[in-house]
Design a protein around this motif. Structure first.
Motif, PDB file in Angstrom:
ATOM      1  N   LYS A   1     -39.993  -8.573  -9.972  1.00  0.00           N
ATOM      2  CA  LYS A   1     -40.333  -7.283  -9.363  1.00  0.00           C
ATOM      3  C   LYS A   1     -41.843  -7.102  -9.189  1.00  0.00           C
ATOM      4  O   LYS A   1     -42.360  -6.001  -9.279  1.00  0.00           O
TER       5      LYS A   1
ATOM      6  N   THR B   1     -40.099   0.140  -2.294  1.00  0.00           N
ATOM      7  CA  THR B   1     -40.906  -0.860  -1.613  1.00  0.00           C
ATOM      8  C   THR B   1     -40.068  -1.717  -0.679  1.00  0.00           C
ATOM      9  O   THR B   1     -40.460  -2.009   0.452  1.00  0.00           O
TER      10      THR B   1
ATOM     11  N   SER C   1     -44.242  -0.895  -9.649  1.00  0.00           N
ATOM     12  CA  SER C   1     -43.152  -1.348  -8.772  1.00  0.00           C
ATOM     13  C   SER C   1     -41.971  -0.394  -8.811  1.00  0.00           C
ATOM     14  O   SER C   1     -41.714   0.265  -9.813  1.00  0.00           O
TER      15      SER C   1
ATOM     16  N   LYS D   1     -49.163   0.800  -1.145  1.00  0.00           N
ATOM     17  CA  LYS D   1     -48.222   1.344  -2.115  1.00  0.00           C
ATOM     18  C   LYS D   1     -48.814   2.404  -3.030  1.00  0.00           C
ATOM     19  O   LYS D   1     -48.186   2.817  -3.992  1.00  0.00           O
TER      20      LYS D   1
ATOM     21  N   HIS E   1     -44.431  -7.130  -6.584  1.00  0.00           N
ATOM     22  CA  HIS E   1     -44.607  -7.132  -5.137  1.00  0.00           C
ATOM     23  C   HIS E   1     -46.088  -7.238  -4.811  1.00  0.00           C
ATOM     24  O   HIS E   1     -46.880  -6.368  -5.168  1.00  0.00           O
TER      25      HIS E   1
ATOM     26  N   SER F   1     -41.362 -11.613  -6.444  1.00  0.00           N
ATOM     27  CA  SER F   1     -40.857 -10.346  -5.929  1.00  0.00           C
ATOM     28  C   SER F   1     -39.406 -10.117  -6.343  1.00  0.00           C
ATOM     29  O   SER F   1     -39.036  -9.033  -6.789  1.00  0.00           O
TER      30      SER F   1
ATOM     31  N   ALA G   1     -49.631  -3.698  -9.881  1.00  0.00           N
ATOM     32  CA  ALA G   1     -48.517  -3.676  -8.925  1.00  0.00           C
ATOM     33  C   ALA G   1     -47.177  -3.725  -9.643  1.00  0.00           C
ATOM     34  O   ALA G   1     -46.210  -3.066  -9.243  1.00  0.00           O
ATOM     35  N   THR G   2     -47.103  -4.494 -10.710  1.00  0.00           N
ATOM     36  CA  THR G   2     -45.853  -4.597 -11.481  1.00  0.00           C
ATOM     37  C   THR G   2     -45.512  -3.266 -12.142  1.00  0.00           C
ATOM     38  O   THR G   2     -44.368  -2.797 -12.087  1.00  0.00           O
TER      39      THR G   2
END
Lengths: 465, 465, 465
Positions: free
Chosen positions: B331, B203, B199, B144, B333, B327, B195-196
């Motif tokens: 949110k 994705t 996000s 990502k 992931h 997820s 990651a948050t």
């Protein structure tokens, strides 16, 4: 209830709970790992234990090599099947995880009944050896059993393995530094016996799934090469000093020679002079097995080359002639060809060991003769024993001659075969119980019904189930 | 100009030049690696250093095991994505290569501000640990981010990692021999926070690319097994003597138990009783994490089995329930499920460590209590300290009680979570700058735009981009 | 008769018989592996050998790392070809197995002509180094020769390798701890010379088969990473104490820096800023080669970073510009790009070593200067020698100056290039004999005619032969 429907999960959880309870009752750290031991709490200069002499220092590197062999070597070696890779590598991990815990308990009960079981690095190492025997048997039945059947097999096999090893070592006074008899012969013929009991017609019908694809063959070679490279550690891990050094040298040379003759035989026995990947994956390792019993003996490097050379020939001949014959005549279906990699080379190892034992004398080994063959050590309180002990600390033995020692080596081989076959029959019969969810014909050599699979399915070829 | 267009190349080159300059200014060989040191120029028998006591001899084997874990274990573990294998394994190598150089500098500045930084084998080992934290975070954002974003993340994370570890060890006096808090908890929650922050909706649309194919799953297992096999070295590398021995034993058993419960939970929680490869790849390792903090403590083998058994359960539950919940609701992931392998098992490790610290007493550990928990060592110039030092060389501590030590263990866990989240937020915000070429939606989980690919494209399935 | 038709099998069997006979005549266990040695038969406390000082203890861990590099590292590195993976990994195993046996014999004849050859762990280690040279050469001709041609090449190359190494070490007094000249430069230019002699037009027509597929590239990275991780052992295995420690540190840092510049150069030199897997697979390793000669010298960590950084640049430039130029202008087709990984970085290593030797002084190295550069040791019976020997046991040398030593380092590089090219020409000419079954054009880079293949054929794409 879902929980009760799922026999595998329930069995594993009960088993793990049993391991925890039994460990809590009897398993403790050995002296070298026990903080409470007074010597571990003192500086070496003040009478404490020397950390350089802690057994972890001596054994750890070779232990890790063996650990790689068990979990990566055996695990990937069996991924050659195109539709059974997930099961191969994962059941290898599961069975080993069960075997090493159980082997610590059973080994402890057998060797020190009644007392507490002290674990240290050599305990972990010998537990790995027990797992190796299970994995060899797994190779014989690969693709033809349920996970649950394999767990049952593991639990019984570890017990039979430990008893046979105890018989061979403590009763017959046989030596087998690389475990060629105790691990390889035992594992192979136990597994082949189980495979025979479980044999059925469906196996042949599933033959289309039993093959490999190009890349599954390469995954398998990852396993082969880690076994090949670390095999000297397998054969040498438990030997001391120059014995260990010799075991490394002999195994190194035996394996090298074995590769050369394997390639030669592979092209020679194929009518188009083509190489067969199955031989590269398996027969190249036979040299490690065949030199295992005599690895620490004075067979000289050329002796190791002879052993390895013949092992390669034997193993390829086995794959090309013995396996098909076993399968068609005796209905013994041997998925990984363990008879050719572990069985016959293991028997060869026992015979090589017998002859090496026959020729072992004090002139060739010095006093370490009595370390390598403990039963040949003079009897307690004898002048002969004192004469030896003046130079080297050895335990009293039974003053065996070379001929007797050779005889007991052979006896141990026969005993191993007998125990393997008998316990294999019992285990196979037990595994046949419908209780254990034996796979149906269409489930043979196939992950489909047992795994969540990627959408794309198996690589190359959407064969209809 | 092409050069300026290529921000990744320019950044890496400037970074590498900075490393060279900083190394030239402050980094030197430590005593055991310095030919100029007088003792290294003398025979041991003439007062020189004993080569057998050179730290390279003591640490090298376990260092290499850890090295394999970082570069091969983590690297291949992340190759499960069918279209992102090149990036996974290569960015793993790149980020580690950046992290280990930078960690030597930052670690040196933090631990010996002002002076020169002496590097020896333990420096290399601890630099590898810092890289592990970065790789765990990498797992959370896998597929990502751009390479450039990852490099930025690495540079910041190593600093936060070193500061947190300094706080925990030197300020709070916490112990964490396997780095379960400092490496696993920190790496996981730093990565999940990043990651948050990063996000976005794309994705989910890319979900078709997020899966695996059969053989990419097998490549991933190569990583799993090398991590599994060498984890005892990770937890034991820095411990001395019997402590090290114990750390090996505890980790070995915890991992074995974890495999058994992982398989059990995997089939139990699936409605068709099918195994899930994701669990085999990841949850089987949770036992190594969960026993990390207490690995060198006297938890006994059965304690290790309990820890490992529960870790397997926790991790599979995490994959099946926590990851989807994170997820969909938060949110968050988590590509590799690092929360299930490193996050929650790391928190569990901290709690196990806290309880083990609470129960640690001189009667169970002898004087080595003060080696394992340095803060519990009596204060300087006290009679109590002299009494200990008569037997064992320990540094003076602050005479902490078991309860206090346990409290500081918990404090360190909380501090680690706090530092991870706060530094993760800052890092995530920075990584969002358009400057760093964040991937577009169609570039997620896909090597296509970043790599020269073979003509045949990705294995199985020419999915339209 | 089938047997006579099969030249490969007959050659291998004769060769193996020859090895057995020669081993039986002259090869014996060395003292540390010989049970008959009196000291091995006594307790250490009674004047026997200390098992902790047995050379197996000192060398084994690093030996095993090197062993992994030879059989798994090199083996898988070459599996990148989509239709030649079976041959790559299997010929790698076969040639190494031949090379290590033959190297023990040739090395023994060269270093102790006439006497018996004593083998111990260092013999096995140096035999592995000889195999490395052969495998490097194999990389240059990969896919373009028959197995039989490769066996012939191996037999000759090992002899030339040993003679050149003897010349460099014993006649010129050059030092090369990581074998960058003796192994890498020699292997690369020997192989490139052979490739040039064997060059033909068919190679280009087979270009469609020379590529990789996605997963064959990942198999290759397995090889890369094992080489990368264990390279410090390759460079350090034979060095003692702090020298070894330094060799590990320098190699570790050189490799890390090399990864960073490799990635930077890879994207910079591609017009779409895309990464090239070939660079990750190969150029990331150039740092290990380039620091090899000076690995045990006092180049300081920053020096190692500089060497590694430049090696990465050199190697990527090589792949992008030198390889195509060599192929189109000089008809030198280099399948694996060994010129970029081993050739040019090896020459760079020799030059770095020359400068490091030029700057080496007693003030920087203490008396170990004379251990690292034995020729610089004072002459026999000199006062200078006695002064040194008062502190450190060193052998008398020829009292060389730093300038002279640097000159001999350069001489050794030139000699190595010369011997490699001359012996390569002779070998190439011999290999051209039709006797050895050179592959036909359609057999290039293709396992089809040499292997029993799975029914599904090669992964992705049923290209017509």
């Amino acid at each position: 209830m879902a929980l009760l429907q799922n026999k595998l999960a329930v069995t594993l959880i009960l088993l793990q709970i049993a391991f925890v309870v039994l460990f809590a009752l009897v398993v403790r750290y050995d002296d070298d790992a026990n903080a409470a031991r007074e010597k571990n709490s003192r500086d070496h200069s003040k009478g404490g234990a020397d950390p350089h002499n802690n057994s972890i220092t001596r054994y750890y590197a070779m232990f890790q090599d063996v650990h790689v062999m068990i979990f990566i070597g055996f695990g990937f070696l069996m991924t050659f099947l195109k539709r059974y890779g997930f099961s191969s590598v994962s059941y290898n991990l599961l069975l080993s995880a069960v075997a090493i815990q159980w082997a610590v308990l059973v080994g402890g009960f057998v060797h020190s009944p009644g007392g507490s079981i002290k674990v240290g690095i050599t305990t972990l190492l010998t537990a790995d050896f027990a797992a190796a025997a299970v994995l060899i048997s797994f190779g014989a039945v690969l693709g033809k059993t349920s996970a649950l059947q394999l767990v049952i097999m593991t639990v019984i096999e570890v017990v039979a393995f430990q008893l046979n090893e105890f018989l061979g070592t403590n009763v017959f006074g046989a030596v087998d530094v690389g475990g060629s008899m105790f691990v390889h012969v035992f594992g192979a013929y136990f597994g082949l016996t189980v495979a025979t009991i479980l044999s059925r017609d469906g196996t042949e019908k599933a033959a289309g799934k039993e093959g490999s694809v190009y890349h599954s063959d390469l995954f398998s070679v990852v396993g082969t090469l880690f076994l090949w490279v670390f095999w000297p550690s397998f054969n040498a891990a438990l030997a001391p000093g120059d014995d260990q050094h010799r075991a490394v040298i002999n195994t190194y040379f035996s394996l090298a020679a074995c590769v050369v003759t394997t390639v030669a035989m592979s092209v020679m026995l194929n009518k188009n002079s083509k190489l067969d990947m199955v031989h590269i994956q398996n027969a190249t390792l036979a040299g490690g097995v065949a030199v295992g019993t005599a690895a620490d003996m004075m067979i000289q490097p050329w002796g190791a080359l002879v052993v390895g050379s013949l092992a390669g020939v034997l193993s390829v001949v086995g794959f090309n002639y013995v396996t098909p014959w076993l399968s068609s005549k005796l209905k013994v279906h041997d998925t990984c060809g363990v008879n050719n990699l572990h069985g016959m080379p293991g028997i060869m190892a026992a015979i090589v060991g017998m002859f090496a034992a026959l020729m072992a004398s004090e002139s060739q080994y010095g006093y370490s003769l009595y370390q390598i063959f403990p039963a040949r050590s003079p009897v307690v309180n004898s002048t002969a024993l004192f004469a030896v002990q003046k130079h080297l600390s050895v335990d009293p033995g039974v003053g065996r001659t070379a001929v007797l020692q050779a005889g007991f080596q052979l006896t141990t081989l026969c005993c191993t075969l007998l125990v393997a076959v008998v316990s294999g029959i019992v285990t196979g019969k037990l595994m046949q119980l419908s209780l254990w969810d034996e796979p149906k014909d269409h489930q043979l050599f196939d992950d489909s019904d047992y795994w969540l699979l990627p959408d794309e399915g198996f690589p190359e070829g959407k064969m209809v189930n």
